[in-house]
Design an enzyme around this catalytic site. Structure first.
Site, PDB file in Angstrom:
ATOM      1  N   HIS A 100     -14.234  26.278 -44.870  1.00 20.18           N
ATOM      2  CA  HIS A 100     -14.847  27.317 -44.253  1.00 20.18           C
ATOM      3  C   HIS A 100     -16.608  26.734 -45.156  1.00 20.18           C
ATOM      4  O   HIS A 100     -17.576  27.535 -44.101  1.00 20.18           O
ATOM      5  CB  HIS A 100     -14.465  28.863 -44.972  1.00 20.18           C
ATOM      6  CG  HIS A 100     -13.516  29.413 -44.854  1.00 20.18           C
ATOM      7  ND1 HIS A 100     -13.667  29.819 -42.993  1.00 20.18           N
ATOM      8  CD2 HIS A 100     -11.467  29.310 -45.094  1.00 20.18           C
ATOM      9  CE1 HIS A 100     -12.738  30.371 -43.018  1.00 20.18           C
ATOM     10  NE2 HIS A 100     -11.582  30.208 -44.027  1.00 20.18           N
TER      11      HIS A 100
ATOM     12  N   ARG B 276      -9.716  21.874 -26.016  1.00 19.74           N
ATOM     13  CA  ARG B 276      -8.373  21.173 -26.031  1.00 19.74           C
ATOM     14  C   ARG B 276      -7.332  21.664 -27.494  1.00 19.74           C
ATOM     15  O   ARG B 276      -7.289  21.894 -28.362  1.00 19.74           O
ATOM     16  CB  ARG B 276      -8.353  19.438 -26.643  1.00 19.74           C
ATOM     17  CG  ARG B 276      -8.806  18.613 -26.080  1.00 19.74           C
ATOM     18  CD  ARG B 276      -8.730  17.313 -27.076  1.00 19.74           C
ATOM     19  NE  ARG B 276      -9.987  16.355 -25.661  1.00 19.74           N
ATOM     20  CZ  ARG B 276     -11.018  15.909 -25.443  1.00 19.74           C
ATOM     21  NH1 ARG B 276     -11.957  16.273 -26.359  1.00 19.74           N
ATOM     22  NH2 ARG B 276     -11.233  14.765 -24.880  1.00 19.74           N
TER      23      ARG B 276
ATOM     24  N   ARG C 172      -6.704  24.393 -21.648  1.00 17.76           N
ATOM     25  CA  ARG C 172      -5.697  23.702 -21.195  1.00 17.76           C
ATOM     26  C   ARG C 172      -4.223  23.318 -22.006  1.00 17.76           C
ATOM     27  O   ARG C 172      -4.412  23.659 -23.599  1.00 17.76           O
ATOM     28  CB  ARG C 172      -6.329  21.873 -21.480  1.00 17.76           C
ATOM     29  CG  ARG C 172      -5.531  21.093 -21.359  1.00 17.76           C
ATOM     30  CD  ARG C 172      -6.204  19.413 -21.342  1.00 17.76           C
ATOM     31  NE  ARG C 172      -5.761  18.685 -22.908  1.00 17.76           N
ATOM     32  CZ  ARG C 172      -6.726  18.022 -22.975  1.00 17.76           C
ATOM     33  NH1 ARG C 172      -6.735  16.857 -22.253  1.00 17.76           N
ATOM     34  NH2 ARG C 172      -6.582  17.783 -24.177  1.00 17.76           N
TER      35      ARG C 172
ATOM     36  N   GLU D 260      -5.990  13.097 -13.524  1.00 18.02           N
ATOM     37  CA  GLU D 260      -5.972  12.008 -14.765  1.00 18.02           C
ATOM     38  C   GLU D 260      -5.479  10.294 -14.217  1.00 18.02           C
ATOM     39  O   GLU D 260      -4.683   9.337 -14.861  1.00 18.02           O
ATOM     40  CB  GLU D 260      -5.494  12.190 -16.223  1.00 18.02           C
ATOM     41  CG  GLU D 260      -6.171  13.423 -16.650  1.00 18.02           C
ATOM     42  CD  GLU D 260      -5.772  14.357 -17.988  1.00 18.02           C
ATOM     43  OE1 GLU D 260      -6.432  12.979 -18.894  1.00 18.02           O
ATOM     44  OE2 GLU D 260      -5.117  14.213 -17.618  1.00 18.02           O
TER      45      GLU D 260
ATOM     46  N   ASN E 138     -10.944   9.807 -19.091  1.00 16.11           N
ATOM     47  CA  ASN E 138     -10.974   8.917 -20.168  1.00 16.11           C
ATOM     48  C   ASN E 138      -9.159   8.302 -19.586  1.00 16.11           C
ATOM     49  O   ASN E 138      -9.251   7.217 -19.694  1.00 16.11           O
ATOM     50  CB  ASN E 138     -10.232   9.878 -21.277  1.00 16.11           C
ATOM     51  CG  ASN E 138     -11.816  10.341 -21.931  1.00 16.11           C
ATOM     52  OD1 ASN E 138     -13.251   9.447 -21.286  1.00 16.11           O
ATOM     53  ND2 ASN E 138     -12.269  11.416 -22.347  1.00 16.11           N
ATOM     54  N   ASP E 139      -8.865   9.049 -18.866  1.00  9.78           N
ATOM     55  CA  ASP E 139      -7.144   9.025 -18.970  1.00  9.78           C
ATOM     56  C   ASP E 139      -7.389   8.159 -17.513  1.00  9.78           C
ATOM     57  O   ASP E 139      -7.125   7.302 -17.091  1.00  9.78           O
ATOM     58  CB  ASP E 139      -6.651  10.105 -19.406  1.00  9.78           C
ATOM     59  CG  ASP E 139      -5.722   9.946 -20.203  1.00  9.78           C
ATOM     60  OD1 ASP E 139      -5.315   8.961 -20.911  1.00  9.78           O
ATOM     61  OD2 ASP E 139      -5.724  11.432 -20.900  1.00  9.78           O
TER      62      ASP E 139
ATOM     63  N   ARG F  88      -6.880   2.826 -23.732  1.00  3.65           N
ATOM     64  CA  ARG F  88      -7.994   3.815 -23.761  1.00  3.65           C
ATOM     65  C   ARG F  88      -8.522   3.311 -25.688  1.00  3.65           C
ATOM     66  O   ARG F  88     -10.088   3.428 -25.838  1.00  3.65           O
ATOM     67  CB  ARG F  88      -8.280   4.896 -23.629  1.00  3.65           C
ATOM     68  CG  ARG F  88      -7.584   5.713 -24.735  1.00  3.65           C
ATOM     69  CD  ARG F  88      -7.211   7.254 -24.002  1.00  3.65           C
ATOM     70  NE  ARG F  88      -8.045   8.160 -24.600  1.00  3.65           N
ATOM     71  CZ  ARG F  88      -7.703   9.674 -23.824  1.00  3.65           C
ATOM     72  NH1 ARG F  88      -7.400   9.622 -22.822  1.00  3.65           N
ATOM     73  NH2 ARG F  88      -8.512  10.022 -24.231  1.00  3.65           N
TER      74      ARG F  88
ATOM     75  N   CYS G 129     -14.317  15.964 -17.106  1.00  5.81           N
ATOM     76  CA  CYS G 129     -13.997  16.443 -18.775  1.00  5.81           C
ATOM     77  C   CYS G 129     -13.850  15.609 -19.417  1.00  5.81           C
ATOM     78  O   CYS G 129     -14.214  15.158 -20.410  1.00  5.81           O
ATOM     79  CB  CYS G 129     -13.283  17.381 -18.879  1.00  5.81           C
ATOM     80  SG  CYS G 129     -12.379  17.217 -18.472  1.00  5.81           S
TER      81      CYS G 129
HETATM   82  C1  PEP Z   1      -9.249  12.584 -20.026  1.00  6.44           C
HETATM   83  O1  PEP Z   1      -8.546  11.718 -20.314  1.00  6.44           O
HETATM   84  O2  PEP Z   1     -10.511  12.507 -20.034  1.00  6.44           O
HETATM   85  C2  PEP Z   1     -10.129  13.559 -21.226  1.00  6.44           C
HETATM   86  C3  PEP Z   1     -10.829  14.494 -21.295  1.00  6.44           C
HETATM   87  O3  PEP Z   1      -8.334  14.249 -21.958  1.00  6.44           O
HETATM   88  P1  PEP Z   1      -7.855  13.556 -23.445  1.00  6.44           P
HETATM   89  O4  PEP Z   1      -9.627  12.722 -23.746  1.00  6.44           O
HETATM   90  O5  PEP Z   1      -7.660  14.921 -24.509  1.00  6.44           O
HETATM   91  O6  PEP Z   1      -6.993  13.107 -22.861  1.00  6.44           O
HETATM   92 MG    MG Z   2      -6.353  13.005 -21.397  1.00  3.77          MG
END
Ligand code: PEP
Ligand code: MG
Length: 589
Positions: free
Chosen positions: A195, A302, A338, A437, A460-461, A471, A508
């Site tokens: 906190h 998330r 999500r 993804e 990202n995925d 990754r 995202c």
């Molecule tokens: C992604 O895969 O781009 C994503 C936003 O999800 P995370 O990074 O939580 O896997």
């Molecule tokens: Mg992802």
């Protein structure tokens, strides 16, 4: 005056320089003192009046904090008031005094020891926090037992100081920060989610915690620098270093000012095309900071963190509280929640997941949820219930095939039926969307998009799976190229087909936060960019400095190129020839 340089965890960015003010570490640890039977009633009275005094104190701090940091930060004090007013706490203390014929101080120590023993074996962030709250309240009561000591408040007047302590009780942080004298904080203990850290962030007070032994070196009145950005603390630095940090501070303050300015500007390109920056976050408490950086909602919440925080499975109520808080804080802006994205590199002890030979390709994200339907439905129920309190959207991770969407819809409709039967309110038209993804889903986008209200591309995925590059594996990271020509083509396809279907499409993944990639995404037709909020100002600044027309033309050109390097060079040149200011983004360094 020795020069000391220590490294800790920077939990609230910025640089503070000034005079050290060491505050005594809170602690109960009193000696057992027996009292005669005739004094028992007097002792209980003493305890009562201390509790009353503590209540007045907490109410005062609460009001102060509400004024300077908002309602949300004051909730902590409500939790403390609840503990203080709990009849069973008083009853236990009273019983100890009566039965053992001891002082109120010792009764507090005994009760504290019991709580410590109970909570110690539970390795869980939630319980640790509750234990800290109880400790906080017990200490306050104990201090107030001694009127002469509690009156001996340090007179700081208008002096601005940097607070150094072993640890800082949250209520103490609230009351001290509330007085406006504290311009920086350095603690031996603590972590980024405490906190005290959250409060320091929300009040813009640079803070470094986890310094282990700063209290051993700090002396009242000595000079100190707290660098909350890089997690460093310097006591009595030589002049040259002082100057270096002075200029770092000026740079940072200027940067901060500019960020705030950009955050307030409209999200439009030079030729008036509107885009929407959203935030990727994990805690509802991050919302105010995200909004102040220019986020127009939360594009990716998330939910894994809810599980990370807890050793046992979080209950529906725990989920519900977090989602409701998020929804309320964002309202009327949207919050895209999500569902659990477990598996892959994210593994949690509660689930006892079997080790998989190939976890990134295994039972992760929606695959896990569809296999553990009770757990999935619990989360859906909590999100649906929270949807009555804001603008909530449901996002499903790692979709591979259409059948998964159909199964999700089936389960969602079962949960909705159940809630209707129980007369629980929720948003009947809650929008649902899927994350793209998996390359297979990207290739089938025309069909998938018809089944949902929006699309969110998790680059990202998607890049990891499309290029077959782990990754998080440094040996192959040279191949992880967001601007690989194949990735550009794939993204173009997904964005175009979603736009053609009249459905919202966002990115995202990290690509949305990188100026060059974000410009290419804009040129490919993307309008919603969701990212770590600290990157929003620079993306906003980049997109505001171009005309869509120029970016679209440059994008056409890159589709004929064969390597990511060619794409990068060509694109930058095209943009700069028209908008020389385009890549002068806001950065500290
Ligand atoms: C992604 O895969 O781009 C994503 C936003 O999800 P995370 O990074 O939580 O896997
Ligand atoms: Mg992802």
């Amino acid at each position: 005056m020795d020069f000391i340089r220590l490294r800790g965890i920077g939990v609230s960015p910025g640089i503070a320089m000034g005079e050290i003010f060491v505050t005594e570490t809170a602690g109960l640890a009193v000696r057992r003192e027996n009292i005669p039977a005739s004094q028992v009633e007097k002792e209980i009275e003493r305890l009562k009046s201390s509790i009353e005094k503590t209540e007045r104190e907490l109410l005062e701090i609460k009001e102060k904090i509400k004024k300077i940091a908002g309602e949300e930060q004051a909730i902590l004090l409500d939790a403390h008031l609840l503990i203080l007013r709990d009849k069973s706490l008083f009853a236990t203390l009273e019983r100890v005094i009566r039965q053992e014929k001891v002082t109120a101080e010792w009764a507090l120590e005994e009760v504290n020891r019991k709580y410590r023993e109970t909570f110690e074996s539970i390795n869980d962030e939630y319980f640790r926090q509750r234990r800290a709250d109880i400790f906080d309240v017990l200490i306050r009561i104990q201090r107030n037992l001694k009127p002469e000591r509690s009156k001996r408040k340090e007179q700081l007047g208008d002096r601005k100081v940097i607070l150094v302590a072993h640890d800082l009780l949250p209520s103490e942080a609230a009351s001290r920060f509330g007085r406006g004298n504290i311009i920086g904080v350095a603690l031996d203990m603590g972590g980024p989610t405490s906190h005290t850290a959250i409060l320091a962030r929300s009040l813009d007070i640079p803070a470094v915690v986890g310094l282990h032994n700063i209290t051993a070196y700090a002396k009242n009145g000595d000079f100190i620098i707290v660098d909350g950005t890089d997690g460093e603390v310097l006591i009595n630095p030589p002049l040259a270093i002082k100057k270096e940090f002075q200029s770092k501070k000026e740079k940072y303050d200027k940067y901060r000012l500019e960020l705030r300015k950009i955050a307030r500007l409209p999200s439009v390109t030079l030729d008036g095309v509107v885009f929407t920056p959203l935030a990727n976050i994990e805690l509802p408490e991050e919302v105010p900071a995200a909004l102040s950086l220019g986020a127009e909602g939360v594009g990716l919440f998330r939910t894994e963190y809810i599980y990370l925080q807890s050793k046992t499975l979080p209950s529906e109520e725990e989920h519900f509280e977090i989602y409701s808080k998020l929804a309320r804080k964002c309202y009327p802006r949207p919050a895209y929640i999500r569902t659990l994205d477990i598996g892959g590199e994210k593994s949690y002890s509660q689930f006892n997941l079997e080790a998989e030979r190939n976890p990134a390709l295994g039972l992760r994200a929606i695959r896990f949820s569809l296999k553990n339907q009770d757990l999935f439905k619990l989360q859906l129920r909590a999100i649906l219930r929270a949807s009555s309190q804001g603008n909530v959207r449901l996002l499903f991770p790692m979709i591979t095939e259409l059948e998964e969407i159909l199964m999700i819809k089936e389960l969602l409709s079962e949960v909705k039926i159940e809630l209707r039967r129980r007369k629980v309110r929720f948003d009947e038209n809650i929008p649902i969307g899927v994350m793209i993804e998996v390359p297979a889903a990207a290739a089938m986008i025309e069909f998938l998009v018809r089944e949902v209200d929006f699309i969110s591309i998790g680059t990202n995925d998607l890049i990891q799976y499309f290029l077959a590059v782990d990754r998080s594996n440094e040996y192959v990271s040279y191949l992880y190229k967001p601007l690989h020509p194949s990735v550009i083509r794939l993204l173009k396809h997904v964005i175009e087909k979603s736009n053609e279907a009249g459905k919202e499409v966002a990115v995202c993944g990290e690509m949305a936060a990188e100026p060059l990639s974000a410009l290419i995404l804009l040129g490919l037709g993307l309008r919603i960019f969701s990212m770590n909020p600290i990157f929003i100002p620079r993306i906003k600044k980049t997109l505001r400095s171009v005309e869509l027309k120029t970016v679209e033309e440059a994008c056409k050109g890159i589709l004929n190129l064969r390597t990511s390097q060619d794409i990068e060079e060509y694109f930058i040149e095209k943009i700069l020839s028209r908008h020389p200011q385009a890549f002068l983004t806001t950065q500290i360094t």
